[in-house]
Write a protein that holds these residues in place. Structure first.
Motif, short mmCIF file in Angstrom:
data_model
loop_
_atom_site.label_atom_id
_atom_site.label_comp_id
_atom_site.label_asym_id
_atom_site.label_seq_id
_atom_site.Cartn_x
_atom_site.Cartn_y
_atom_site.Cartn_z
N TYR A 33 11.94 -20.77 -49.69
CA TYR A 33 10.88 -19.75 -49.65
C TYR A 33 9.89 -20.05 -48.53
O TYR A 33 9.52 -19.18 -47.76
N LYS A 103 -4.33 -19.13 -58.16
CA LYS A 103 -4.92 -18.05 -57.36
C LYS A 103 -6.27 -18.47 -56.82
O LYS A 103 -6.66 -18.11 -55.71
N TRP A 108 -2.86 -14.72 -53.89
CA TRP A 108 -1.59 -14.32 -54.50
C TRP A 108 -0.39 -15.02 -53.90
O TRP A 108 0.60 -15.26 -54.60
N GLN A 109 -0.45 -15.33 -52.62
CA GLN A 109 0.68 -16.05 -52.01
C GLN A 109 0.86 -17.41 -52.69
O GLN A 109 1.98 -17.85 -52.93
N ILE A 112 2.50 -16.86 -56.12
CA ILE A 112 3.94 -16.63 -55.97
C ILE A 112 4.66 -17.93 -55.65
O ILE A 112 5.70 -18.25 -56.25
#
Length: 166
Positions: A33, A103, A108-109, A112
């Motif tokens: 990722y 967060k 948000w990255q 994730i």
């Protein structure tokens, strides 16, 4: 007979094997990722300033896994009481809560990116809680520490590769 590769077993060799398997299951998809983000230029090989000093290394490799596991432990225990016999749901809920807590540190990255490893830490903690609270805590912290150490080394290599002439 099919056995779950992350199933808990009682011997020291099996604990070590469990930690190594769980670390690989957590880190390989996360590295893929990360490299995908680098490829599309949404992230960089160069780590943030100060991310490679000894204090940060000590915090991220030693302190953070212990602290975060200590915070996860009572939540995992509570989920076990609130939704008994729903191990998969307990694991997913714990991972979601832990990822959402990230967060605050990176948006948000970060949520994730942290969901997958926290899914593995949650599976480790929840699975081993059935056998021993001490083992659950220690093994989860080890998996987390190895994961963070891997990304610390990746950051050091990235820093070297991103340096002029590197």
């Amino acid at each position: 007979m099919h056995t779950d590769p992350l199933e808990a077993s009682g011997t020291n060799a099996s604990r070590t094997a469990y930690v190594l398997r769980a670390w690989l299951v957590a880190v390989v998809p996360s590295l893929l990722y990360f490299f995908a983000l680098v490829f599309i230029r949404a992230d960089s090989l160069r780590p943030p300033a100060g991310a490679l000093d000894a204090t940060f290394a000590g915090y991220s490799i030693l302190a953070a896994p212990l602290l975060e596991t200590a915070l996860m432990f009572p939540l995992a225990s509570l989920l076990t009481l609130m939704i008994p016999r729903q191990t998969r749901l307990q694991i997913v809920l714990l991972a979601v809560i832990c990822a959402l807590a990230h967060k605050f540190g990176g948006g948000w990255q970060q949520v994730i990116a942290s969901f997958w490893p926290f899914l593995i830490y949650s599976a480790t903690l929840t699975t081993w809680l059935k056998h021993s609270g001490r083992d659950a805590f220690v093994l989860t912290a080890f998996v987390h520490a190895l994961y963070n150490a891997t990304f610390f080394v990746a950051g050091a290599l990235g820093n070297f590769m991103a340096a002029p002439g590197g």
